[in-house]
Design an enzyme around this catalytic site. Structure first.
Site, PDB file in Angstrom:
ATOM      1  N   ARG A 186      -5.094  -2.073   8.535  1.00 55.39           N
ATOM      2  CA  ARG A 186      -5.706  -3.397   8.315  1.00 55.39           C
ATOM      3  C   ARG A 186      -5.975  -4.183   9.605  1.00 55.39           C
ATOM      4  NH1 ARG A 186      -5.348  -6.519   3.619  1.00 55.39           N
ATOM      5  NH2 ARG A 186      -3.777  -5.087   2.834  1.00 55.39           N
ATOM      6  N   GLY A 239       0.821  -1.214   0.000  1.00 54.59           N
ATOM      7  CA  GLY A 239       0.000   0.000   0.000  1.00 54.59           C
ATOM      8  C   GLY A 239       0.856   1.265   0.000  1.00 54.59           C
ATOM      9  N   LYS A 264     -25.986  18.217  15.871  1.00 55.29           N
ATOM     10  CA  LYS A 264     -27.087  17.313  15.518  1.00 55.29           C
ATOM     11  C   LYS A 264     -26.653  15.929  15.025  1.00 55.29           C
ATOM     12  CE  LYS A 264     -27.753  19.345  10.925  1.00 55.29           C
ATOM     13  NZ  LYS A 264     -28.660  19.919   9.977  1.00 55.29           N
ATOM     14  N   TYR A 265     -25.354  15.721  14.816  1.00 57.96           N
ATOM     15  CA  TYR A 265     -24.951  14.409  14.291  1.00 57.96           C
ATOM     16  C   TYR A 265     -23.930  13.712  15.169  1.00 57.96           C
ATOM     17  CZ  TYR A 265     -26.846  15.942   9.781  1.00 57.96           C
ATOM     18  OH  TYR A 265     -27.661  16.388   8.778  1.00 57.96           O
ATOM     19  N   ARG A 273       1.324  -5.868  -4.960  1.00 55.23           N
ATOM     20  CA  ARG A 273       1.326  -6.753  -3.790  1.00 55.23           C
ATOM     21  C   ARG A 273       1.780  -8.173  -4.131  1.00 55.23           C
ATOM     22  NH1 ARG A 273      -0.631  -4.549   0.767  1.00 55.23           N
ATOM     23  NH2 ARG A 273      -2.121  -2.819   0.666  1.00 55.23           N
ATOM     24  N   GLU A 330     -10.050  -0.019  11.355  1.00 61.45           N
ATOM     25  CA  GLU A 330     -10.495  -0.812  10.198  1.00 61.45           C
ATOM     26  C   GLU A 330     -10.652  -2.306  10.504  1.00 61.45           C
ATOM     27  OE1 GLU A 330      -7.597  -0.742   7.019  1.00 61.45           O
ATOM     28  OE2 GLU A 330      -9.063  -1.383   5.553  1.00 61.45           O
ATOM     29  N   ASP A 373       0.108   1.842   8.435  1.00 65.50           N
ATOM     30  CA  ASP A 373      -0.520   1.139   9.566  1.00 65.50           C
ATOM     31  C   ASP A 373       0.300   1.234  10.850  1.00 65.50           C
ATOM     32  OD1 ASP A 373      -2.213   0.465   7.562  1.00 65.50           O
ATOM     33  OD2 ASP A 373      -1.970  -1.696   7.713  1.00 65.50           O
ATOM     34  N   ARG A 377      -3.039   8.236   2.225  1.00 65.76           N
ATOM     35  CA  ARG A 377      -1.876   7.418   1.841  1.00 65.76           C
ATOM     36  C   ARG A 377      -0.933   8.116   0.861  1.00 65.76           C
ATOM     37  NH1 ARG A 377      -3.338   1.274   0.729  1.00 65.76           N
ATOM     38  NH2 ARG A 377      -3.851   2.128  -1.309  1.00 65.76           N
ATOM     39  N   LYS A 395       8.159   0.536   5.578  1.00 60.76           N
ATOM     40  CA  LYS A 395       7.035   1.358   5.114  1.00 60.76           C
ATOM     41  C   LYS A 395       5.706   0.790   5.569  1.00 60.76           C
ATOM     42  CE  LYS A 395       4.468  -0.123   2.575  1.00 60.76           C
ATOM     43  NZ  LYS A 395       3.507  -0.820   1.689  1.00 60.76           N
ATOM     44  N   THR A 396       4.791   1.547   6.006  1.00 61.08           N
ATOM     45  CA  THR A 396       3.356   1.249   6.079  1.00 61.08           C
ATOM     46  C   THR A 396       2.678   2.307   6.943  1.00 61.08           C
ATOM     47  OG1 THR A 396       1.557  -0.235   6.702  1.00 61.08           O
ATOM     48  CG2 THR A 396       3.563  -0.501   7.979  1.00 61.08           C
ATOM     49  N   ASP A 399       5.398  -7.978   5.419  1.00 65.35           N
ATOM     50  CA  ASP A 399       5.449  -9.069   4.434  1.00 65.35           C
ATOM     51  C   ASP A 399       6.536  -8.833   3.398  1.00 65.35           C
ATOM     52  OD1 ASP A 399       3.514 -10.596   5.542  1.00 65.35           O
ATOM     53  OD2 ASP A 399       1.890  -9.862   4.254  1.00 65.35           O
ATOM     54  N   GLU A 445      -7.481   8.558   1.522  1.00 67.04           N
ATOM     55  CA  GLU A 445      -7.262  10.021   1.573  1.00 67.04           C
ATOM     56  C   GLU A 445      -5.896  10.373   2.156  1.00 67.04           C
ATOM     57  OE1 GLU A 445      -9.800   8.353   2.687  1.00 67.04           O
ATOM     58  OE2 GLU A 445     -11.699   9.299   2.151  1.00 67.04           O
ATOM     59  N   MET A 472      -8.281   3.588   8.430  1.00 67.06           N
ATOM     60  CA  MET A 472      -7.461   2.503   7.887  1.00 67.06           C
ATOM     61  C   MET A 472      -6.466   1.963   8.904  1.00 67.06           C
ATOM     62  SD  MET A 472      -6.003   2.682   4.069  1.00 67.06           S
ATOM     63  CE  MET A 472      -7.013   2.050   2.744  1.00 67.06           C
TER      64      MET A 472
HETATM   65  P1  FBP Z   1       0.581  -1.964   3.593  1.00 71.12           P
HETATM   66  O1  FBP Z   1       0.545  -2.835   4.805  1.00 71.12           O
HETATM   67  O2  FBP Z   1       1.003  -2.663   2.373  1.00 71.12           O
HETATM   68  O3  FBP Z   1       1.408  -0.727   3.844  1.00 71.12           O
HETATM   69  O4  FBP Z   1      -0.884  -1.429   3.295  1.00 71.12           O
HETATM   70  C1  FBP Z   1      -1.669  -0.932   4.310  1.00 71.12           C
HETATM   71  C2  FBP Z   1      -3.055  -0.535   3.862  1.00 71.12           C
HETATM   72  O5  FBP Z   1      -3.109   0.834   3.542  1.00 71.12           O
HETATM   73  C3  FBP Z   1      -4.063  -0.889   4.958  1.00 71.12           C
HETATM   74  O6  FBP Z   1      -4.207   0.159   5.877  1.00 71.12           O
HETATM   75  C4  FBP Z   1      -5.295  -1.211   4.184  1.00 71.12           C
HETATM   76  O7  FBP Z   1      -6.102  -2.148   4.846  1.00 71.12           O
HETATM   77  C5  FBP Z   1      -4.764  -1.806   2.910  1.00 71.12           C
HETATM   78  O8  FBP Z   1      -3.485  -1.254   2.722  1.00 71.12           O
HETATM   79  C6  FBP Z   1      -5.620  -1.527   1.706  1.00 71.12           C
HETATM   80  O9  FBP Z   1      -5.103  -2.238   0.644  1.00 71.12           O
HETATM   81  P2  FBP Z   1      -5.381  -1.901  -0.878  1.00 71.12           P
HETATM   82  O10 FBP Z   1      -4.564  -0.709  -1.220  1.00 71.12           O
HETATM   83  O11 FBP Z   1      -4.889  -3.114  -1.578  1.00 71.12           O
HETATM   84  O12 FBP Z   1      -6.843  -1.629  -1.025  1.00 71.12           O
END
Ligand code: FBP
Length: 553
Positions: free
Chosen positions: A252, A81, A242-243, A145, A311, A205, A428, A202-203, A176, A426, A250
């Site tokens: 995963r 991602g 009101k909401y 991926r 998420e 997450d 990434r 990188k990530t 991974d 939004e 995000m």
């Molecule tokens: P990475 O672990 O590869 O960095 O990706 C994270 C992520 O952005 C998660 O937060 C999200 O669940 C997933 O990728 C979404 O994957 P895709 O871009 O394949 O829809």
């Protein structure tokens, strides 16, 4: 096409480097530490990584490095991602290579790891890279991926590396992809190939972290981007009154993003999957937690609020996890039969005969649109695509039902109107914050030093990230040091250990100490947009998670 003023200014931004990567590149030498082991399963990993296991952690110091000025051909891969700062890893790597020797070359494999297997690449020149410096996205060479796992894929990767006469491959990716980097490094050595492999963490997450990797890049910018939006929504909620806004974020599996955003914005409720898991909370208890805030706030005539939802939440709720596991197994076992069912009603009827009573009851109790999301096409591994389950809408529906019941029982007297949001993509590809721009550039530059020094099977790392960049310390960590063995698709595999939110960690404790107050009162914070130019206290601050974890502030 006319560029925006910000874009032009960002091209010109010069990322800050740690002191041990600054100055004359010929004077960057390696300081070697003790031999290492793995986080667990040493014997298995030693057997799998005969050539690369146990190497020492290294850092960079001033001193003569006779290898650093040799000409090199290096290729880079963006994997998984998108995360803000990837382009700067490439810029740092390129600048390091050119400082080492003007004849060095950088290639970029296209579309992720498959570019290495299929031999699809582009030559990266200074002009080419100039248009991507300090920008978000992975569009410079694209990402993918693909996992390199079959013997044919490994052999094809080696073939490509030989054909291009590569000295090294840099893999910019998450847990991974870096596991893949470790396997490739070992494979190349076992094949007597000179090709070195270096990873970069990188990530968005934030779950690739440990003693040596203080943060994965992209987490800082993504959290600040989401927090700006959450703060804006909080202000809107407090204006209109009101909401209730239910915002899924995000990340995963781990809840680092939700937790960091909560620390930045102080919402009324933030669910933390790891806590749900630890306390074995049922879906109904999660709904209780949200309703308790709604009821308290209604008593104060505040019929509005903000709820943050990680998420991966559903996979941490025991009965939902049991349902997901059963669906994965049962549908995989009867793939053809299930695939032949033409309507949702047929699918539900089929499930009534093929899954356990409690799981069937649960899926039947869900709103049909949500239940359908559990039955959507599986991912390439045959699993439910959890990220596509609209947990925010599921929870709104359940909260509505619960409040209606509580109203009848005279326990709740308020108005509940809710809106659902999902913030993910939004954040990434936002322009990297100064933190991520500097950190990524340093990671890339450090990767060059690791390569030039002849290392393989390492991940580029930078420590002391809670301090100003000049005090950061760059170096390298053997990938095997971060690994253990885990059950994956029926067998034990070597993997880099994922870091989930620790309930004993400082960020969760800070949140826990404050959340009762946030649940009842309006304590919102409005962090505003990321600032790129201005005083360091506005522009260069790291995340609260990093500050709490590393400097106790
Ligand atoms: P990475 O672990 O590869 O960095 O990706 C994270 C992520 O952005 C998660 O937060 C999200 O669940 C997933 O990728 C979404 O994957 P895709 O871009 O394949 O829809």
């Amino acid at each position: 096409m006319e560029l925006s003023a910000l874009q032009k200014s960002r091209y010109a931004y010069e990322p800050k480097l740690p002191a041990n990567l600054s100055g004359d590149v010929s004077e960057i030498a390696l300081k070697t530490g003790e031999a290492t082991t793995s986080v667990a399963d040493e014997a298995d990993l030693r057997a799998l990584f005969k050539k690369t296991f146990g190497r020492p952690v290294v850092s960079f110091i001033k001193g003569h490095n006779e290898k650093i000025n040799r000409p090199l051909t290096v290729a880079v891969i963006l994997s998984g991602g998108q995360a803000p700062g990837g382009h700067n890893v490439i810029a740092g790597l390129y600048d390091g290579l050119k400082k080492g020797n003007a004849a060095s070359r950088l290639l970029g494999f296209l579309g992720g790891p498959s570019g290495l297997v299929d031999g699809k690449y582009v030559e990266m020149t200074g002009d080419f890279i100039a248009d991507y410096r300090n920008t978000g996205g992975f569009d410079i060479i694209g990402s993918g991926r693909t996992k390199i796992e079959t013997p044919e894929q490994f052999a094809a990767a080696l073939e490509t590396a030989k054909k291009l006469n590569l000295d090294a491959v840099v893999i910019i990716g998450g847990d991974d992809s870096n596991t893949n980097a470790a396997l490739l490094a070992e494979y190349f050595l076992a094949q007597n190939s000179k090709v070195q492999v270096i990873g970069c963490p990188k990530t968005i997450d934030g779950d690739l972290k440990n003693e040596h990797i203080e943060a994965s890049f992209g987490f800082d910018t993504a959290c600040k981007t989401y927090s700006e939006l959450i703060g804006n929504i909080e202000r809107d909620a407090n204006s209109a009154k009101k909401y209730w806004h239910f915002i899924k974020l995000m990340g995963r599996a781990a809840s680092h993003i939700a937790l960091e955003c909560a620390l930045q914005t102080q919402p009324n409720v933030c669910l933390v999957s790891e806590e749900v898991d630890e306390k074995k909370l049922s879906l109904s208890q999660v709904v209780d937690q949200i309703c308790s805030s709604i009821i308290k706030r209604a008593e104060n005539k505040e019929n509005f609020g903000v709820v943050l939802i990680p998420e991966g939440l559903v996979e941490f709720i025991p009965e939902v996890k049991a349902l997901i596991d059963e669906l994965n197994d049962t549908i995989a076992l009867h793939e053809k039969e299930f695939g032949g069912l033409s309507s949702f009603i047929d699918q539900i009827y089929w499930l009534s005969r093929n899954i356990s009573g409690p799981s069937y009851e649960l899926i039947q109790s869900l709103p049909p649109d949500i239940a359908k999301e559990f039955l959507m096409d599986r991912d390439p591994h045959g699993n439910v695509q959890v990220s596509r389950i609209e947990t925010e809408k599921l929870l709104i529906g359940m909260v509505e039902k619960r409040l209606a019941k509580l109203e009848k029982e005279n326990i709740y007297r308020g108005k509940f109107s809710a809106l659902a949001h999902f913030f993910g993509y939004e954040g990434r590809c936002a322009f990297p914050s100064n933190f991520d721009a500097d950190y990524c550039y340093s990671l890339g530059f450090g990767a060059f030093v690791l390569i030039a020094s002849g290392l393989t099977g390492y991940i580029s790392n930078v420590k002391n990230l809670a301090l100003p960049a000049s005090q950061w310390v760059a170096g390298g960590v053997p990938l095997t040091m971060m690994m253990n063995m885990e059950q994956r698709h029926g067998s034990k595999k070597p993997v880099i250990k994922k870091a989930l939110v620790e309930l004993e960690g400082a960020p969760f404790k800070a949140f826990d100490a404050a959340r009762e107050n946030w649940a009842a009162k309006t304590c919102y914070l409005f962090p505003g947009a990321i600032q790129y130019f201005g005083p360091p206290e506005v522009c260069d601050q790291p995340t609260k998670t990093l500050l709490l974890e590393h400097s106790g502030r």
